[in-house]
Design a protein around this motif. Structure first.
Motif, PDB file in Angstrom:
ATOM      1  N   MET A 261       3.605   6.396  -5.303  1.00 54.09           N
ATOM      2  CA  MET A 261       3.573   6.575  -6.756  1.00 54.09           C
ATOM      3  C   MET A 261       2.417   7.470  -7.192  1.00 54.09           C
ATOM      4  O   MET A 261       2.540   8.253  -8.138  1.00 54.09           O
ATOM      5  N   GLU A 262       1.298   7.392  -6.485  1.00 50.88           N
ATOM      6  CA  GLU A 262       0.168   8.262  -6.807  1.00 50.88           C
ATOM      7  C   GLU A 262       0.484   9.716  -6.451  1.00 50.88           C
ATOM      8  O   GLU A 262       0.066  10.647  -7.150  1.00 50.88           O
ATOM      9  N   LEU A 263       1.209   9.920  -5.378  1.00 40.57           N
ATOM     10  CA  LEU A 263       1.628  11.273  -5.014  1.00 40.57           C
ATOM     11  C   LEU A 263       2.588  11.842  -6.052  1.00 40.57           C
ATOM     12  O   LEU A 263       2.496  13.018  -6.434  1.00 40.57           O
ATOM     13  N   ILE A 264       3.511  10.993  -6.520  1.00 43.31           N
ATOM     14  CA  ILE A 264       4.457  11.422  -7.549  1.00 43.31           C
ATOM     15  C   ILE A 264       3.709  11.839  -8.818  1.00 43.31           C
ATOM     16  O   ILE A 264       4.033  12.842  -9.458  1.00 43.31           O
ATOM     17  N   LYS A 265       2.679  11.078  -9.181  1.00 39.81           N
ATOM     18  CA  LYS A 265       1.869  11.422 -10.358  1.00 39.81           C
ATOM     19  C   LYS A 265       1.258  12.809 -10.221  1.00 39.81           C
ATOM     20  O   LYS A 265       1.043  13.505 -11.215  1.00 39.81           O
ATOM     21  N   ARG A 266       0.963  13.194  -8.989  1.00 34.73           N
ATOM     22  CA  ARG A 266       0.353  14.492  -8.736  1.00 34.73           C
ATOM     23  C   ARG A 266       1.394  15.606  -8.607  1.00 34.73           C
ATOM     24  O   ARG A 266       1.042  16.759  -8.327  1.00 34.73           O
ATOM     25  N   GLY A 267       2.653  15.253  -8.792  1.00 36.17           N
ATOM     26  CA  GLY A 267       3.701  16.254  -8.709  1.00 36.17           C
ATOM     27  C   GLY A 267       4.049  16.664  -7.296  1.00 36.17           C
ATOM     28  O   GLY A 267       4.607  17.741  -7.072  1.00 36.17           O
TER      29      GLY A 267
ATOM     30  N   LEU B  44     -10.865  10.818 -10.219  1.00 34.56           N
ATOM     31  CA  LEU B  44     -10.492   9.425  -9.980  1.00 34.56           C
ATOM     32  C   LEU B  44     -11.465   8.469 -10.666  1.00 34.56           C
ATOM     33  O   LEU B  44     -12.642   8.774 -10.840  1.00 34.56           O
ATOM     34  N   THR B  45     -10.954   7.305 -11.051  1.00 33.67           N
ATOM     35  CA  THR B  45     -11.789   6.258 -11.629  1.00 33.67           C
ATOM     36  C   THR B  45     -11.834   5.079 -10.664  1.00 33.67           C
ATOM     37  O   THR B  45     -10.944   4.926  -9.816  1.00 33.67           O
ATOM     38  N   TRP B  46     -12.873   4.240 -10.816  1.00 32.64           N
ATOM     39  CA  TRP B  46     -13.096   3.165  -9.856  1.00 32.64           C
ATOM     40  C   TRP B  46     -13.238   1.823 -10.576  1.00 32.64           C
ATOM     41  O   TRP B  46     -13.860   1.729 -11.633  1.00 32.64           O
ATOM     42  N   THR B  47     -12.669   0.792  -9.993  1.00 33.68           N
ATOM     43  CA  THR B  47     -12.611  -0.537 -10.603  1.00 33.68           C
ATOM     44  C   THR B  47     -13.813  -1.388 -10.207  1.00 33.68           C
ATOM     45  O   THR B  47     -14.006  -1.669  -9.023  1.00 33.68           O
ATOM     46  N   LYS B  48     -14.595  -1.806 -11.170  1.00 37.76           N
ATOM     47  CA  LYS B  48     -15.720  -2.687 -10.904  1.00 37.76           C
ATOM     48  C   LYS B  48     -15.227  -4.123 -10.708  1.00 37.76           C
ATOM     49  O   LYS B  48     -14.186  -4.518 -11.242  1.00 37.76           O
TER      50      LYS B  48
ATOM     51  N   MET C  40       0.822  -1.201   0.000  1.00 37.94           N
ATOM     52  CA  MET C  40       0.000   0.000   0.000  1.00 37.94           C
ATOM     53  C   MET C  40       0.857   1.253   0.000  1.00 37.94           C
ATOM     54  O   MET C  40       0.579   2.221  -0.723  1.00 37.94           O
ATOM     55  N   GLY C  41       1.927   1.249   0.787  1.00 36.31           N
ATOM     56  CA  GLY C  41       2.794   2.416   0.868  1.00 36.31           C
ATOM     57  C   GLY C  41       3.387   2.799  -0.478  1.00 36.31           C
ATOM     58  O   GLY C  41       3.402   3.977  -0.851  1.00 36.31           O
ATOM     59  N   GLN C  42       3.878   1.807  -1.207  1.00 38.87           N
ATOM     60  CA  GLN C  42       4.460   2.095  -2.531  1.00 38.87           C
ATOM     61  C   GLN C  42       3.421   2.666  -3.481  1.00 38.87           C
ATOM     62  O   GLN C  42       3.704   3.604  -4.242  1.00 38.87           O
ATOM     63  N   LEU C  43       2.212   2.121  -3.441  1.00 35.95           N
ATOM     64  CA  LEU C  43       1.157   2.626  -4.312  1.00 35.95           C
ATOM     65  C   LEU C  43       0.810   4.074  -3.983  1.00 35.95           C
ATOM     66  O   LEU C  43       0.628   4.898  -4.884  1.00 35.95           O
ATOM     67  N   VAL C  44       0.733   4.395  -2.700  1.00 33.26           N
ATOM     68  CA  VAL C  44       0.433   5.772  -2.294  1.00 33.26           C
ATOM     69  C   VAL C  44       1.531   6.718  -2.767  1.00 33.26           C
ATOM     70  O   VAL C  44       1.257   7.802  -3.307  1.00 33.26           O
TER      71      VAL C  44
ATOM     72  N   ALA D 294      -5.118  -0.248  -5.439  1.00 37.64           N
ATOM     73  CA  ALA D 294      -4.722   0.851  -6.317  1.00 37.64           C
ATOM     74  C   ALA D 294      -5.685   2.024  -6.201  1.00 37.64           C
ATOM     75  O   ALA D 294      -5.264   3.195  -6.122  1.00 37.64           O
ATOM     76  N   ASP D 295      -6.987   1.746  -6.169  1.00 38.13           N
ATOM     77  CA  ASP D 295      -7.978   2.816  -6.033  1.00 38.13           C
ATOM     78  C   ASP D 295      -7.868   3.484  -4.661  1.00 38.13           C
ATOM     79  O   ASP D 295      -8.011   4.699  -4.529  1.00 38.13           O
ATOM     80  N   THR D 296      -7.626   2.672  -3.629  1.00 34.52           N
ATOM     81  CA  THR D 296      -7.466   3.212  -2.277  1.00 34.52           C
ATOM     82  C   THR D 296      -6.258   4.137  -2.208  1.00 34.52           C
ATOM     83  O   THR D 296      -6.312   5.221  -1.618  1.00 34.52           O
ATOM     84  N   ALA D 297      -5.164   3.717  -2.831  1.00 37.23           N
ATOM     85  CA  ALA D 297      -3.941   4.523  -2.831  1.00 37.23           C
ATOM     86  C   ALA D 297      -4.141   5.838  -3.574  1.00 37.23           C
ATOM     87  O   ALA D 297      -3.672   6.892  -3.139  1.00 37.23           O
ATOM     88  N   ALA D 298      -4.848   5.784  -4.704  1.00 32.76           N
ATOM     89  CA  ALA D 298      -5.092   6.996  -5.489  1.00 32.76           C
ATOM     90  C   ALA D 298      -5.918   7.992  -4.691  1.00 32.76           C
ATOM     91  O   ALA D 298      -5.644   9.208  -4.710  1.00 32.76           O
ATOM     92  N   TYR D 299      -6.904   7.496  -3.965  1.00 29.11           N
ATOM     93  CA  TYR D 299      -7.750   8.377  -3.149  1.00 29.11           C
ATOM     94  C   TYR D 299      -6.958   8.934  -1.967  1.00 29.11           C
ATOM     95  O   TYR D 299      -7.065  10.121  -1.628  1.00 29.11           O
ATOM     96  N   THR D 300      -6.148   8.090  -1.349  1.00 30.81           N
ATOM     97  CA  THR D 300      -5.322   8.530  -0.223  1.00 30.81           C
ATOM     98  C   THR D 300      -4.371   9.635  -0.647  1.00 30.81           C
ATOM     99  O   THR D 300      -4.188  10.635   0.061  1.00 30.81           O
ATOM    100  N   ALA D 301      -3.758   9.477  -1.826  1.00 26.98           N
ATOM    101  CA  ALA D 301      -2.854  10.503  -2.350  1.00 26.98           C
ATOM    102  C   ALA D 301      -3.608  11.802  -2.605  1.00 26.98           C
ATOM    103  O   ALA D 301      -3.080  12.899  -2.354  1.00 26.98           O
ATOM    104  N   ALA D 302      -4.841  11.686  -3.098  1.00 30.62           N
ATOM    105  CA  ALA D 302      -5.642  12.884  -3.354  1.00 30.62           C
ATOM    106  C   ALA D 302      -5.923  13.631  -2.061  1.00 30.62           C
ATOM    107  O   ALA D 302      -5.844  14.867  -2.009  1.00 30.62           O
ATOM    108  N   VAL D 303      -6.230  12.904  -0.998  1.00 33.93           N
ATOM    109  CA  VAL D 303      -6.479  13.525   0.303  1.00 33.93           C
ATOM    110  C   VAL D 303      -5.204  14.159   0.844  1.00 33.93           C
ATOM    111  O   VAL D 303      -5.206  15.285   1.341  1.00 33.93           O
ATOM    112  N   ALA D 304      -4.093  13.436   0.733  1.00 32.66           N
ATOM    113  CA  ALA D 304      -2.817  13.928   1.258  1.00 32.66           C
ATOM    114  C   ALA D 304      -2.353  15.195   0.542  1.00 32.66           C
ATOM    115  O   ALA D 304      -1.711  16.063   1.141  1.00 32.66           O
TER     116      ALA D 304
END
Length: 303
Positions: free
Chosen positions: A21-27, A285-289, A15-19, A183-193
């Motif tokens: 990488m999502e933060l890096i995507k956000r600059g 954000l997008t969500w995985t069905k 989870m940490g690595q995913l978070v 992956a979706d959880t990490a993307a949302y966590t990065a958005a909040v952070a």
């Protein structure tokens, strides 16, 4: 580090690595606090992404405070039992307050433990108890609750038996279950952070909300073979079996068999159901069905 950054603790874990990488995507500039003597191979991907890797003793509040000074947010993805969730994460919280960090995101990532009965889930109890420290800290904090990790339904799991083509369940077939991919959880966590705006103490998310019948139908479509729900008994029977199994140990294990059964009982009884759902807070954000997740899993197995 002179410029603002987000600190991630537990960044070498899944989870940490995913978070990160999502933060890096956000600059966002990221500092990963890792335990001293962490093998370089576990941080190589992070270094290549431009993450600042900082070894630090997680039980040393003074050292933690120094490394967290300048952070806008601290994200904890630590996993473990009381020593980790209460003690180490508690020291991380103390240091965050001392360093005047604006926001703290604890390592919850779970069912809604604010609604579950104390004693019904050992790991959720640890998170609920840690929140007493959060409430008394004075820091702004946001807990992200994501239901069950959809990733745990990959391959043969207690929830899906591919040999018998059955999806075991307890309680009612119609009970809706919350699942979110890591992956979706990490993307949302990065958005909040990364969000400069205030956030509520609890944010609840779900990639998909499905019944056991929905899960069986999705597997049927993906596998081309009919999957059927398989009733294992009432919730009370599962709770009884949990009490019996705990008599044989596992209290020092992070995830003994009975711990998984506790999550199953909490989900299928509806006790840990997420409501309301806050997916729309970050519309980009997008969500995985569930069906798409199963298709991805099958594609990976075929490689």
């Amino acid at each position: 580090m002179a410029s603002p950054f987000v600190a991630v603790v537990g960044a070498t874990g899944g989870m940490g690595q995913l978070v990160v990488m999502e933060l890096i995507k956000r600059g966002v500039a990221v500092k990963a606090l890792v335990r001293p003597n962490t093998d370089a191979s576990r941080t190589q991907k992070l270094r290549e992404a431009g993450v600042i890797i900082t070894p630090v003793n997680l039980s040393d509040v003074t050292s933690l405070t120094r490394e967290l000074t300048g952070a806008t947010c601290v994200v904890s993805t630590l996993q473990g039992l009381r020593e980790v969730i209460h003690s180490l994460q508690g020291k991380l919280l103390q240091a965050s307050v001392a360093a005047k960090v604006q926001r703290f995101i604890p390592s919850d990532f779970s069912l809604d433990f604010t609604k579950t009965k104390p004693g019904s889930n050992r790991n959720l109890d640890l998170r609920r108890e840690f929140h007493a420290q959060l409430r008394n800290s004075g820091i702004a904090w946001t807990s992200i609750l994501n239901g069950g990790f959809m990733d745990l339904m990959a391959g043969d799991t207690p929830m899906i038996n591919h040999k018998s083509h059955k999806v075991p369940y307890i309680g009612k077939l119609t009970q809706l279950l919350d699942f979110t991919t890591m992956a979706d959880t990490a993307a949302y966590t990065a958005a909040v952070a990364a969000d400069p705006n205030p956030a509520p103490n609890f944010l609840r998310i779900a990639s998909d909300i499905v019944s056991v019948q929905d899960i069986a139908n999705a597997q049927t479509k993906v596998q081309g073979v009919q999957y059927k729900p398989s009733w294992m008994g009432p919730i009370g029977f599962m709770e009884f079996m949990i009490r019996v199994m705990r008599l044989f140990g596992g209290e020092n294990d992070v995830f003994p068999a009975w711990q998984g059964m506790q999550y199953m009982a909490n989900m299928m009884s509806g006790a840990g159901k997420l409501d309301p759902i806050d997916n729309s807070r970050y519309p980009e954000l997008t969500w995985t069905k569930v069906e798409d997740f199963f298709r991805d899993c099958k594609a990976k197995e075929g490689k």
